[in-house]
Design an enzyme around this catalytic site. Structure first.
Site, mmCIF file in Angstrom:
data_model
loop_
_atom_site.group_PDB
_atom_site.id
_atom_site.type_symbol
_atom_site.label_atom_id
_atom_site.label_comp_id
_atom_site.label_asym_id
_atom_site.label_seq_id
_atom_site.Cartn_x
_atom_site.Cartn_y
_atom_site.Cartn_z
ATOM 1 N N GLY A 62 37.445 49.286 50.758
ATOM 2 C CA GLY A 62 38.206 48.066 50.988
ATOM 3 C C GLY A 62 38.869 47.615 49.704
ATOM 4 O O GLY A 62 38.339 47.852 48.611
ATOM 5 N N GLN A 67 43.061 42.003 43.947
ATOM 6 C CA GLN A 67 42.446 43.017 43.074
ATOM 7 C C GLN A 67 43.474 43.904 42.384
ATOM 8 O O GLN A 67 43.136 44.632 41.453
ATOM 9 C CB GLN A 67 41.475 43.900 43.879
ATOM 10 C CG GLN A 67 40.254 43.136 44.371
ATOM 11 C CD GLN A 67 39.293 44.068 45.056
ATOM 12 O OE1 GLN A 67 39.447 44.369 46.242
ATOM 13 N NE2 GLN A 67 38.295 44.541 44.333
ATOM 14 N N CYS A 109 31.630 46.120 44.345
ATOM 15 C CA CYS A 109 33.023 45.685 44.380
ATOM 16 C C CYS A 109 33.793 46.481 43.335
ATOM 17 O O CYS A 109 33.292 46.671 42.226
ATOM 18 C CB CYS A 109 33.099 44.184 44.075
ATOM 19 S SG CYS A 109 34.779 43.553 44.043
ATOM 20 N N LEU A 110 34.995 46.951 43.694
ATOM 21 C CA LEU A 110 35.789 47.723 42.731
ATOM 22 C C LEU A 110 36.142 46.881 41.502
ATOM 23 O O LEU A 110 36.440 47.437 40.447
ATOM 24 C CB LEU A 110 37.063 48.249 43.399
ATOM 25 C CG LEU A 110 36.856 49.253 44.544
ATOM 26 C CD1 LEU A 110 38.179 49.616 45.189
ATOM 27 C CD2 LEU A 110 36.140 50.509 44.047
ATOM 28 N N HIS A 151 33.559 40.804 52.938
ATOM 29 C CA HIS A 151 33.802 41.008 51.504
ATOM 30 C C HIS A 151 35.278 40.808 51.164
ATOM 31 O O HIS A 151 35.613 40.103 50.195
ATOM 32 C CB HIS A 151 33.336 42.419 51.125
ATOM 33 C CG HIS A 151 33.468 42.764 49.680
ATOM 34 N ND1 HIS A 151 32.381 42.897 48.837
ATOM 35 C CD2 HIS A 151 34.558 42.999 48.915
ATOM 36 C CE1 HIS A 151 32.813 43.196 47.614
ATOM 37 N NE2 HIS A 151 34.128 43.269 47.645
ATOM 38 N N GLU A 152 36.173 41.405 51.971
ATOM 39 C CA GLU A 152 37.605 41.313 51.670
ATOM 40 C C GLU A 152 38.151 39.914 51.962
ATOM 41 O O GLU A 152 38.991 39.407 51.219
ATOM 42 C CB GLU A 152 38.397 42.388 52.435
ATOM 43 C CG GLU A 152 37.947 43.835 52.177
ATOM 44 C CD GLU A 152 37.790 44.197 50.704
ATOM 45 O OE1 GLU A 152 38.527 43.652 49.864
ATOM 46 O OE2 GLU A 152 36.904 45.016 50.376
ATOM 47 N N HIS A 155 37.384 37.783 49.068
ATOM 48 C CA HIS A 155 38.333 37.989 47.965
ATOM 49 C C HIS A 155 39.553 37.085 48.126
ATOM 50 O O HIS A 155 40.038 36.504 47.158
ATOM 51 C CB HIS A 155 38.829 39.442 47.940
ATOM 52 C CG HIS A 155 38.001 40.358 47.085
ATOM 53 N ND1 HIS A 155 37.799 40.135 45.743
ATOM 54 C CD2 HIS A 155 37.346 41.505 47.387
ATOM 55 C CE1 HIS A 155 37.039 41.120 45.258
ATOM 56 N NE2 HIS A 155 36.748 41.955 46.225
HETATM 57 NI NI NI Z 1 35.538 43.634 46.173
#
Ligand code: NI
Length: 186
Positions: A62, A67, A109-110, A151-152, A155
């Protein structure tokens, strides 16, 4: 959001993919509520394709627009890492409209490389969003997909998964990252 395990996965390949660098914790854009998407044009479509490529390049499942430094309410999800083209999900201006049950799994998380913690999420999540043409749809996801929806969407509201941890754990992780930032290791 990276996959549940740390295994490296192959993403889909395009001839000239544009890969955006992913911003990390500490970037102000990650703490800001993203702006709604109002124009569903070719530019948006290209950007969404680039988001998929950037997510695959980072072996994620995701990726939200903030991001890659773009404060817009949109995210891409693919819990198959590009193996199944039908599994590509775009959520624009998403809203979680129903939740059911509970799951407790490790989450990452990236934008927080190396940080993985157990996070409680609903087992089933129904999201209402617009697709890349602006058409509204609702979709239900379970387990990893439910987790990705949460999660997204977080964000896009300026929230990271750290906000779901205890204050003690969150402070510990943030202190560690600030030290790394100071040392130029983040
Ligand atoms: Ni994330």
């Amino acid at each position: 959001m990276p996959p549940p395990s740390a295994t490296s996965q192959q993403g889909s390949k395009q001839s000239h993919p544009v890969i955006h660098p992913i911003v990390k914790f500490g970037d102000n854009g990650l703490a800001r509520k993203a702006e709604p998407v109002t124009e569903f044009d070719g530019k948006l479509n290209r950007l969404l394709d680039e988001m998929f490529e950037s997510m695959y390049a980072a072996s994620g499942v995701g990726l939200a627009a903030p991001q890659i430094g773009i404060s817009r309410c949109m995210a891409v999800i693919d819990i198959t890492f590009g193996k199944n083209p039908d599994a590509k999900i775009v959520i624009i201006n998403p809203e979680i409209i129903a939740v059911e049950g509970q799951q407790k799994e490790e989450e990452g998380c990236l934008s927080l490389p190396g940080v993985r913690e157990t996070v409680k999420r609903p087992q089933k999540v129904t999201v209402r969003a617009q697709d890349r043409k602006g058409k509204q749809f609702t979709m239900q996801g379970e387990e990893l997909l439910a987790r990705a929806f949460c999660h997204e969407t977080d964000h896009l509201n300026g929230k990271l998964f750290l906000s779901h941890l205890s204050v003690l754990k969150r402070d510990l992780i943030q202190r560690k990252i600030r030290k790394m930032i100071k040392a130029g290791e983040w």
